[in-house]
Motif scaffolding. Sequence first.
Motif, PDB file in Angstrom:
ATOM      1  N   LEU A 128      43.008  67.586   9.328  1.00 51.41           N
ATOM      2  CA  LEU A 128      42.966  68.716   8.400  1.00 51.41           C
ATOM      3  C   LEU A 128      44.121  68.654   7.420  1.00 51.41           C
ATOM      4  O   LEU A 128      43.965  68.946   6.225  1.00 51.41           O
ATOM      5  N   ALA A 129      45.303  68.254   7.903  1.00 51.24           N
ATOM      6  CA  ALA A 129      46.460  68.113   7.015  1.00 51.24           C
ATOM      7  C   ALA A 129      46.205  67.037   5.969  1.00 51.24           C
ATOM      8  O   ALA A 129      46.492  67.232   4.777  1.00 51.24           O
ATOM      9  N   GLU A 130      45.653  65.910   6.393  1.00 49.55           N
ATOM     10  CA  GLU A 130      45.349  64.845   5.440  1.00 49.55           C
ATOM     11  C   GLU A 130      44.308  65.306   4.425  1.00 49.55           C
ATOM     12  O   GLU A 130      44.400  64.985   3.233  1.00 49.55           O
ATOM     13  N   HIS A 131      43.340  66.073   4.910  1.00 53.36           N
ATOM     14  CA  HIS A 131      42.328  66.612   4.003  1.00 53.36           C
ATOM     15  C   HIS A 131      42.964  67.535   2.965  1.00 53.36           C
ATOM     16  O   HIS A 131      42.614  67.487   1.781  1.00 53.36           O
ATOM     17  N   GLN A 132      43.914  68.367   3.396  1.00 55.53           N
ATOM     18  CA  GLN A 132      44.571  69.255   2.433  1.00 55.53           C
ATOM     19  C   GLN A 132      45.295  68.450   1.368  1.00 55.53           C
ATOM     20  O   GLN A 132      45.288  68.819   0.187  1.00 55.53           O
ATOM     21  N   GLY A 133      45.918  67.337   1.759  1.00 52.99           N
ATOM     22  CA  GLY A 133      46.570  66.485   0.772  1.00 52.99           C
ATOM     23  C   GLY A 133      45.590  65.925  -0.235  1.00 52.99           C
ATOM     24  O   GLY A 133      45.835  65.936  -1.441  1.00 52.99           O
ATOM     25  N   LYS A 134      44.440  65.449   0.248  1.00 50.72           N
ATOM     26  CA  LYS A 134      43.415  64.916  -0.646  1.00 50.72           C
ATOM     27  C   LYS A 134      42.861  66.006  -1.557  1.00 50.72           C
ATOM     28  O   LYS A 134      42.660  65.799  -2.760  1.00 50.72           O
ATOM     29  N   TYR A 135      42.621  67.153  -0.977  1.00 52.05           N
ATOM     30  CA  TYR A 135      42.035  68.259  -1.734  1.00 52.05           C
ATOM     31  C   TYR A 135      42.977  68.716  -2.846  1.00 52.05           C
ATOM     32  O   TYR A 135      42.566  68.883  -4.001  1.00 52.05           O
ATOM     33  N   MET A 136      44.245  68.902  -2.494  1.00 51.50           N
ATOM     34  CA  MET A 136      45.213  69.337  -3.507  1.00 51.50           C
ATOM     35  C   MET A 136      45.377  68.274  -4.581  1.00 51.50           C
ATOM     36  O   MET A 136      45.491  68.597  -5.779  1.00 51.50           O
ATOM     37  N   ALA A 137      45.384  67.010  -4.189  1.00 48.30           N
ATOM     38  CA  ALA A 137      45.518  65.937  -5.170  1.00 48.30           C
ATOM     39  C   ALA A 137      44.351  65.947  -6.141  1.00 48.30           C
ATOM     40  O   ALA A 137      44.524  65.739  -7.351  1.00 48.30           O
ATOM     41  N   ALA A 138      43.136  66.186  -5.627  1.00 52.68           N
ATOM     42  CA  ALA A 138      41.969  66.235  -6.502  1.00 52.68           C
ATOM     43  C   ALA A 138      42.042  67.420  -7.457  1.00 52.68           C
ATOM     44  O   ALA A 138      41.691  67.313  -8.635  1.00 52.68           O
ATOM     45  N   ILE A 139      42.529  68.562  -6.965  1.00 53.61           N
ATOM     46  CA  ILE A 139      42.681  69.749  -7.815  1.00 53.61           C
ATOM     47  C   ILE A 139      43.725  69.486  -8.897  1.00 53.61           C
ATOM     48  O   ILE A 139      43.509  69.784 -10.085  1.00 53.61           O
ATOM     49  N   VAL A 140      44.867  68.945  -8.507  1.00 56.30           N
ATOM     50  CA  VAL A 140      45.929  68.672  -9.482  1.00 56.30           C
ATOM     51  C   VAL A 140      45.473  67.633 -10.496  1.00 56.30           C
ATOM     52  O   VAL A 140      45.735  67.749 -11.698  1.00 56.30           O
ATOM     53  N   LYS A 141      44.765  66.626 -10.030  1.00 59.76           N
ATOM     54  CA  LYS A 141      44.285  65.589 -10.933  1.00 59.76           C
ATOM     55  C   LYS A 141      43.304  66.166 -11.943  1.00 59.76           C
ATOM     56  O   LYS A 141      43.244  65.739 -13.094  1.00 59.76           O
ATOM     57  N   ARG A 142      42.577  67.151 -11.521  1.00 60.73           N
ATOM     58  CA  ARG A 142      41.566  67.742 -12.409  1.00 60.73           C
ATOM     59  C   ARG A 142      42.158  68.754 -13.379  1.00 60.73           C
ATOM     60  O   ARG A 142      41.764  68.833 -14.534  1.00 60.73           O
ATOM     61  N   PHE A 143      43.107  69.554 -12.899  1.00 59.58           N
ATOM     62  CA  PHE A 143      43.592  70.667 -13.716  1.00 59.58           C
ATOM     63  C   PHE A 143      45.097  70.688 -13.957  1.00 59.58           C
ATOM     64  O   PHE A 143      45.583  71.530 -14.706  1.00 59.58           O
ATOM     65  N   GLY A 144      45.852  69.804 -13.316  1.00 60.79           N
ATOM     66  CA  GLY A 144      47.290  70.016 -13.236  1.00 60.79           C
ATOM     67  C   GLY A 144      48.110  69.724 -14.460  1.00 60.79           C
ATOM     68  O   GLY A 144      49.203  70.231 -14.583  1.00 60.79           O
ATOM     69  N   ARG A 145      47.635  68.889 -15.410  1.00 65.41           N
ATOM     70  CA  ARG A 145      48.492  68.509 -16.528  1.00 65.41           C
ATOM     71  C   ARG A 145      47.699  68.531 -17.823  1.00 65.41           C
ATOM     72  O   ARG A 145      46.553  68.103 -17.845  1.00 65.41           O
ATOM     73  N   PRO A 146      48.219  68.972 -18.895  1.00 67.55           N
ATOM     74  CA  PRO A 146      49.557  69.520 -19.030  1.00 67.55           C
ATOM     75  C   PRO A 146      49.582  71.003 -18.704  1.00 67.55           C
ATOM     76  O   PRO A 146      48.558  71.658 -18.718  1.00 67.55           O
ATOM     77  N   ARG A 147      50.773  71.514 -18.383  1.00 70.03           N
ATOM     78  CA  ARG A 147      50.924  72.948 -18.174  1.00 70.03           C
ATOM     79  C   ARG A 147      51.215  73.574 -19.538  1.00 70.03           C
ATOM     80  O   ARG A 147      52.234  73.329 -20.157  1.00 70.03           O
ATOM     81  N   THR A 148      50.303  74.420 -20.007  1.00 72.09           N
ATOM     82  CA  THR A 148      50.450  74.956 -21.359  1.00 72.09           C
ATOM     83  C   THR A 148      50.746  76.452 -21.363  1.00 72.09           C
ATOM     84  O   THR A 148      51.008  77.018 -22.407  1.00 72.09           O
ATOM     85  N   LEU A 149      50.680  77.096 -20.192  1.00 71.68           N
ATOM     86  CA  LEU A 149      50.973  78.518 -20.151  1.00 71.68           C
ATOM     87  C   LEU A 149      52.479  78.702 -20.105  1.00 71.68           C
ATOM     88  O   LEU A 149      53.140  78.345 -19.145  1.00 71.68           O
ATOM     89  N   GLU A 150      53.031  79.267 -21.142  1.00 75.73           N
ATOM     90  CA  GLU A 150      54.461  79.478 -21.220  1.00 75.73           C
ATOM     91  C   GLU A 150      54.737  80.949 -21.557  1.00 75.73           C
ATOM     92  O   GLU A 150      53.979  81.577 -22.293  1.00 75.73           O
ATOM     93  N   PRO A 151      55.803  81.514 -21.007  1.00 77.89           N
ATOM     94  CA  PRO A 151      56.116  82.902 -21.320  1.00 77.89           C
ATOM     95  C   PRO A 151      56.471  83.060 -22.795  1.00 77.89           C
ATOM     96  O   PRO A 151      57.086  82.185 -23.409  1.00 77.89           O
ATOM     97  N   GLN A 152      56.076  84.187 -23.386  1.00 85.09           N
ATOM     98  CA  GLN A 152      56.399  84.452 -24.780  1.00 85.09           C
ATOM     99  C   GLN A 152      57.894  84.681 -24.951  1.00 85.09           C
ATOM    100  O   GLN A 152      58.470  84.391 -25.971  1.00 85.09           O
ATOM    101  N   PHE A 153      58.498  85.216 -23.894  1.00 79.67           N
ATOM    102  CA  PHE A 153      59.949  85.411 -23.916  1.00 79.67           C
ATOM    103  C   PHE A 153      60.419  85.404 -22.474  1.00 79.67           C
ATOM    104  O   PHE A 153      59.640  85.720 -21.563  1.00 79.67           O
ATOM    105  N   PRO A 154      61.673  85.035 -22.226  1.00 78.01           N
ATOM    106  CA  PRO A 154      62.171  85.011 -20.848  1.00 78.01           C
ATOM    107  C   PRO A 154      62.186  86.407 -20.235  1.00 78.01           C
ATOM    108  O   PRO A 154      62.364  87.402 -20.931  1.00 78.01           O
ATOM    109  N   CYS A 155      61.957  86.456 -18.914  1.00 79.30           N
ATOM    110  CA  CYS A 155      62.117  87.713 -18.190  1.00 79.30           C
ATOM    111  C   CYS A 155      63.600  88.029 -18.064  1.00 79.30           C
ATOM    112  O   CYS A 155      64.431  87.146 -18.047  1.00 79.30           O
TER     113      CYS A 155
END
Length: 262
Positions: free
Chosen positions: A233-260
């Motif tokens: 199950l742990a190995e599966h979670q690694g594969k699953y997260m890798a597939a999610i990141v590969k699909r959606f992870g880059r680039p990160r474009t959501l940036e705050p309009q101003f710092p908190c």
Amino acid sequence: MGKGGGCVLSKKRMPPSVSDDPPNEDTDIPVPLLDTAIPEAGDLNSPSKLRIFIVFYSMYGHVEILARRIKAGVDSIDGVEGVLFRIPETMPPEVLEQMKVPQKADDVPVMSEAAELVEADGLLFGFPTRYGSMAAQMKAFFDSTGQLWREQKLAGVPAGFFVSTGTQGGGQETTAWTAITQLAHHGMLYVPIGYTFGAGMFKMDSIRGGSPYGAGVFSGDGTREPSETELALAEHQGKYMAAIVKRFGRPRTLEPQFPCTV
């Protein structure tokens, strides 16, 4: 604004597109496999690999065993690599000695500065339970991320959890879901595994840690070793997260309009 306030996302940037492709019905485990369409925004032609940081605290070694198996799962996905990190220990050495805590292997570096998290394309946090929530060492680490929160540096980063508990009723689910607040305030994207492990999630013929929230292990009195099902199950979670990141992870474009501010 206090930490309960949150930040405003920039209207000048658009979030990455999401594929409308239907799920792959040819497999018993509905994991987003490599043949699933990947948004162009992922820029997967880059020679550098996407990196998932596996950041954990393990007192007696059970969480570390899961972390290493998760890394194996991540590394099995082309174009993605897992990077292991420990978090700093907060207990005095003499106390750890009295508790008979074993020495840690020196092949995993300590993430002494939380600012290193911004280098990751995805994050998996592992920790043992303490009364149904994360251990104090991991909470102290999250408490050190104030500057990252203030600037929303981790907004949009996929993240998940894996845990260890002493007993079957010791918090396999609550330890993970009480940690979701940490991700929410940072604007991270919580990625549970759901029931994507397939039939292994439903078997009742043996004791098994893990839940839809993430991989898990029962440590018992400390002498129990993770079962093959828990490791799978742990190995599966690694594969699953890798597939999610590969699909959606880059680039990160959501940036705050101003710092908190606080």
